[in-house]
Design a protein around this motif. Structure first.
Motif, PDB file in Angstrom:
ATOM      1  N   SER A  12     -11.259   5.135   1.479  1.00 26.55           N
ATOM      2  CA  SER A  12     -10.837   4.277   2.588  1.00 26.55           C
ATOM      3  C   SER A  12      -9.359   4.550   2.862  1.00 26.55           C
ATOM      4  O   SER A  12      -8.635   5.022   1.985  1.00 26.55           O
ATOM      5  N   ARG A  13      -8.882   4.240   4.058  1.00 21.70           N
ATOM      6  CA  ARG A  13      -7.532   4.633   4.454  1.00 21.70           C
ATOM      7  C   ARG A  13      -6.459   4.026   3.566  1.00 21.70           C
ATOM      8  O   ARG A  13      -5.419   4.636   3.330  1.00 21.70           O
ATOM      9  N   GLU A  14      -6.725   2.833   3.040  1.00 21.58           N
ATOM     10  CA  GLU A  14      -5.695   2.207   2.207  1.00 21.58           C
ATOM     11  C   GLU A  14      -5.696   2.747   0.781  1.00 21.58           C
ATOM     12  O   GLU A  14      -4.765   2.490   0.020  1.00 21.58           O
ATOM     13  N   LEU A  15      -6.732   3.521   0.399  1.00 19.96           N
ATOM     14  CA  LEU A  15      -6.806   4.044  -0.969  1.00 19.96           C
ATOM     15  C   LEU A  15      -6.705   5.559  -1.049  1.00 19.96           C
ATOM     16  O   LEU A  15      -6.555   6.106  -2.145  1.00 19.96           O
ATOM     17  N   VAL A  16      -6.809   6.254   0.091  1.00 20.73           N
ATOM     18  CA  VAL A  16      -6.721   7.709   0.048  1.00 20.73           C
ATOM     19  C   VAL A  16      -5.330   8.123  -0.428  1.00 20.73           C
ATOM     20  O   VAL A  16      -4.325   7.540  -0.045  1.00 20.73           O
ATOM     21  N   GLY A  17      -5.289   9.080  -1.343  1.00 20.07           N
ATOM     22  CA  GLY A  17      -4.018   9.540  -1.889  1.00 20.07           C
ATOM     23  C   GLY A  17      -3.626   8.836  -3.177  1.00 20.07           C
ATOM     24  O   GLY A  17      -2.570   9.138  -3.738  1.00 20.07           O
ATOM     25  N   LYS A  18      -4.457   7.935  -3.664  1.00 14.56           N
ATOM     26  CA  LYS A  18      -4.139   7.267  -4.924  1.00 14.56           C
ATOM     27  C   LYS A  18      -4.154   8.292  -6.056  1.00 14.56           C
ATOM     28  O   LYS A  18      -5.020   9.176  -6.086  1.00 14.56           O
ATOM     29  N   THR A  19      -3.217   8.182  -6.972  1.00 16.40           N
ATOM     30  CA  THR A  19      -3.049   9.206  -8.000  1.00 16.40           C
ATOM     31  C   THR A  19      -3.116   8.616  -9.406  1.00 16.40           C
ATOM     32  O   THR A  19      -2.861   7.439  -9.619  1.00 16.40           O
ATOM     33  N   ALA A  20      -3.453   9.488 -10.353  1.00 17.30           N
ATOM     34  CA  ALA A  20      -3.444   9.124 -11.775  1.00 17.30           C
ATOM     35  C   ALA A  20      -3.033  10.360 -12.567  1.00 17.30           C
ATOM     36  O   ALA A  20      -3.135  11.490 -12.078  1.00 17.30           O
ATOM     37  N   PHE A  21      -2.564  10.124 -13.789  1.00 12.53           N
ATOM     38  CA  PHE A  21      -2.053  11.217 -14.628  1.00 12.53           C
ATOM     39  C   PHE A  21      -2.927  11.326 -15.878  1.00 12.53           C
ATOM     40  O   PHE A  21      -3.274  10.319 -16.497  1.00 12.53           O
ATOM     41  N   VAL A  22      -3.294  12.552 -16.239  1.00  9.62           N
ATOM     42  CA  VAL A  22      -4.094  12.785 -17.434  1.00  9.62           C
ATOM     43  C   VAL A  22      -3.140  13.028 -18.605  1.00  9.62           C
ATOM     44  O   VAL A  22      -2.600  14.124 -18.753  1.00  9.62           O
ATOM     45  N   ARG A  77       4.859   7.961  -4.676  1.00 15.02           N
ATOM     46  CA  ARG A  77       5.719   7.459  -3.603  1.00 15.02           C
ATOM     47  C   ARG A  77       5.055   7.695  -2.253  1.00 15.02           C
ATOM     48  O   ARG A  77       5.077   6.817  -1.378  1.00 15.02           O
ATOM     49  N   GLU A  78       4.452   8.867  -2.068  1.00 12.81           N
ATOM     50  CA  GLU A  78       3.782   9.157  -0.798  1.00 12.81           C
ATOM     51  C   GLU A  78       2.621   8.197  -0.565  1.00 12.81           C
ATOM     52  O   GLU A  78       2.381   7.777   0.562  1.00 12.81           O
ATOM     53  N   PHE A  79       1.917   7.847  -1.648  1.00 10.35           N
ATOM     54  CA  PHE A  79       0.819   6.888  -1.512  1.00 10.35           C
ATOM     55  C   PHE A  79       1.347   5.507  -1.131  1.00 10.35           C
ATOM     56  O   PHE A  79       0.855   4.875  -0.200  1.00 10.35           O
ATOM     57  N   PHE A  80       2.362   5.036  -1.867  1.00  6.76           N
ATOM     58  CA  PHE A  80       2.933   3.716  -1.594  1.00  6.76           C
ATOM     59  C   PHE A  80       3.440   3.610  -0.155  1.00  6.76           C
ATOM     60  O   PHE A  80       3.318   2.567   0.486  1.00  6.76           O
ATOM     61  N   SER A  81       4.033   4.673   0.343  1.00  5.06           N
ATOM     62  CA  SER A  81       4.649   4.628   1.675  1.00  5.06           C
ATOM     63  C   SER A  81       3.657   4.890   2.801  1.00  5.06           C
ATOM     64  O   SER A  81       4.019   4.839   3.972  1.00  5.06           O
ATOM     65  N   ASN A 104     -15.762   5.405   8.020  1.00  4.52           N
ATOM     66  CA  ASN A 104     -14.782   4.565   7.323  1.00  4.52           C
ATOM     67  C   ASN A 104     -14.017   5.321   6.243  1.00  4.52           C
ATOM     68  O   ASN A 104     -13.270   4.723   5.478  1.00  4.52           O
ATOM     69  N   ILE A 105     -14.230   6.647   6.155  1.00  2.00           N
ATOM     70  CA  ILE A 105     -13.624   7.441   5.099  1.00  2.00           C
ATOM     71  C   ILE A 105     -12.512   8.309   5.657  1.00  2.00           C
ATOM     72  O   ILE A 105     -12.689   9.030   6.636  1.00  2.00           O
ATOM     73  N   ALA A 106     -11.330   8.207   5.023  1.00  2.00           N
ATOM     74  CA  ALA A 106     -10.216   9.092   5.362  1.00  2.00           C
ATOM     75  C   ALA A 106     -10.232  10.266   4.394  1.00  2.00           C
ATOM     76  O   ALA A 106     -10.620  10.131   3.239  1.00  2.00           O
ATOM     77  N   ASN A 107      -9.805  11.432   4.866  1.00  2.00           N
ATOM     78  CA  ASN A 107      -9.892  12.642   4.063  1.00  2.00           C
ATOM     79  C   ASN A 107      -8.606  13.461   4.206  1.00  2.00           C
ATOM     80  O   ASN A 107      -8.107  13.658   5.317  1.00  2.00           O
ATOM     81  N   ILE A 108      -8.065  13.904   3.073  1.00  2.00           N
ATOM     82  CA  ILE A 108      -6.927  14.828   3.097  1.00  2.00           C
ATOM     83  C   ILE A 108      -7.427  16.199   2.662  1.00  2.00           C
ATOM     84  O   ILE A 108      -7.917  16.351   1.534  1.00  2.00           O
TER      85      ILE A 108
END
Length: 528
Positions: A166-176, A206-210, A222-226
């Motif tokens: 969804s547009r508000e969650l696309v780009g969310k990141t995590a670190f392994v 930062r890019e996700f937050f902004s 309803n799906i955003a895609n990068i």
């Protein structure tokens, strides 16, 4: 305090070179990029990597402008594309220049399982990409689908990015941070493997937050895609390696304090909620304010109601209900009884929830309130005139959301029955059963059948006291509906609920005290 906004501000300062001081003796980022390019060329020569058709690098010209040189020898002036100025010793690059991007495998539905059977390995999806990796609700896929492609297995220090969501969650990141067992990732996830993982991870956050990823994404339904190519072309402000370490350490130290602040905030919100619950508990049991012996007992008001009802029955204005009754306490055995119109009595002491002070009474909700359920919505109904009406989606605890109000047809004969007026107690009898508020507006409004309208039978009722009774009962699971799926509360069940009834003067004192204390607690919550 908006802690997400605070995190974004810290990350903004970091990538603009304003979070830590620069050290002129640090080896510049330009030299770091040269080393990264040299390492990349070795891997291309060995066959470990393939050269991308759009490979390029950015350099700073003698004219103090930024240029980009491509693999085919072209050079382009990109000064106008550079997002912002960075400190001396920093450099601009593309994400694809400093990292390898791997999009996951789109597994067929037949390949996905919920248990780790033999030869199955867990597969991370966008739902697992939170601030940290969330390993709940994993699916499993057979190793055969990986076809010995080790690049599709997660590795330590990988950065995982939700590339389709969804547009508000696309780009969310995590670190392994570590890998214990083999694990792969799905087609809506991109893994970024970089020479500068830690700093890059916080840049991507930062890019996700902004909201930058939303700007770069395309959208279908309803799906955003990068796209991976879009990510590879992302501009990254690159500090010297030593400064990156200082930046990451500073971010993590500050974020640890923010985490602590959030935990304290959560703990305080929980304490406020518990305090409100305790206030209601004391109020409904008659322990929040002192009793006044001069108050007219609640029994007098109930006797007046019963006398008025008998007079209306005698005049033919209303009919006697076959289940009409009242509750009284027997002074001999101190038990509570329900006495019916046919003279029968029933000991209901087991139904009385708790003890109440002298001067209070127990009664059924139907003894002191008139009840009407709203009108059912039918598409074929086009008689009368269009009127606004509320549904359960407009009704919340002690408030209404009237931003979206629907209309349907009501005849003149229906308006009195299906209209809410100022002062009415309004209650959900479907869905979140028992949720209630008092209509405080000067304008009237109609209502739908999953809502009940409650009107006091006497001026000896303080509506807000009984609103708080409903709140307390709901918290204590004493107000529940029936049914599978969407629960509902029938009129008979609602009206038969046993409630405590204080003298009117005490009802008002209790309400005033509750609202005084709630206002102080709400001030604390707002200050958070």
């Amino acid at each position: 305090m908006n802690t997400n906004a605070l995190r974004q501000k810290i990350l903004d300062l970091a990538i603009h070179g304003k979070l830590v001081k620069q050290d002129p003796t640090d080896e510049s980022a330009a030299i770091l990029l040269e080393k990264i390019r040299a390492e990349k060329e070795k891997k291309i020569a060995s066959g470990e990597l393939k050269r991308g058709k759009n490979d390029s690098y950015i350099f700073f010209g003698d004219d103090n402008r930024h240029y980009e040189k491509f693999a085919d020898g072209r050079v382009k002036d990109i000064e106008d594309e550079i997002p912002f100025a960075v400190p001396e010793g920093w450099a601009w690059c593309r994400l694809g220049e400093i990292g390898v991007l791997e999009r996951g495998i789109t597994f067929p539905s037949s390949a996905k399982e919920l248990s780790p059977e033999k030869n199955n390995i867990p597969c991370l999806r966008t739902a697992n990409v939170q601030n940290n990796l969330d390993f709940s609700n994993l699916i499993y896929v057979n190793k055969v689908y990986l076809r010995n492609n080790h690049n599709k297995l997660l590795k330590k220090n990988d950065i995982i990015l939700s590339s389709a969501n969804s547009r508000e969650l696309v780009g969310k990141t995590a670190f392994v941070y570590d890998i214990i067992d083999e694990m792969t990732f799905g087609g809506f996830v991109v893994v970024i493997r970089s020479f500068i993982n830690n700093y890059l991870f916080y840049f991507l956050r930062r890019e996700f937050f902004s909201g930058k990823f939303m700007e770069k994404s395309t959208q279908t339904t309803n799906i955003a895609n990068i796209k991976t190519d879009t990510l590879a072309n992302y501009f990254v402000p690159l500090p010297p390696l030593s400064e990156q370490h200082h930046i990451v350490a500073k971010i993590e130290a500050i974020f640890a304090q923010i985490d602590l602040l959030e935990q304290n905030k959560t703990d305080l919100q929980t304490a406020v909620k518990q305090a409100k619950s305790k206030i209601l508990d004391l109020a409904i049991r008659g322990k929040l304010v002192p009793q006044d012996p001069a108050d007219e007992p609640a029994s007098v008001m109930l006797e007046k109601l019963r006398a008025e009802k008998e007079a209306k029955i005698a005049s033919g204005e209303i009919k006697r209900g076959k289940n009409d009754s009242y509750i009284y306490k027997n002074s001999t055995d101190n038990c509570y009884y329900q006495k019916y119109t046919d003279g029968c009595e029933e000991n209901i002491s087991d139904e009385i929830p708790f003890a109440v002070p002298d001067g209070w009474m127990w009664c059924r909700l139907g003894e002191i309130y008139y009840h009407t359920t709203g009108k059912a919505l039918k598409k074929s109904n086009e008689k009368g005139s269009l009127k606004k009406y509320i549904t359960t989606s407009n009704l919340y605890w002690d408030t209404f959301d009237l931003s979206e109000v629907r209309t349907m047809y009501f005849t003149d004969d229906e308006l009195d029955k299906y209209t809410i007026k100022k002062g009415d107690l309004v209650l959900c009898n479907g869905g979140d059963v028992g949720r209630a508020a008092i209509w405080s507006y000067d304008k009237d409004i109609c209502y739908q059948n999953h809502i009940s309208r409650m009107r006091p039978k006497t001026n000896g009722i303080e509506n807000r006291f009984f609103l708080y009774v409903l709140m307390f009962y709901k918290e204590q699971n004493m107000l529940n509906g029936k049914g599978i799926g969407i629960s509902s509360l029938s009129a008979s069940d609602l009206l038969s609920i046993i409630i405590p009834l204080p003298p009117l003067a005490e009802q008002k004192r209790i309400v005033a005290k509750i609202e005084e204390l709630f206002a102080k607690l709400d001030f604390i919550t707002t200050a958070l």
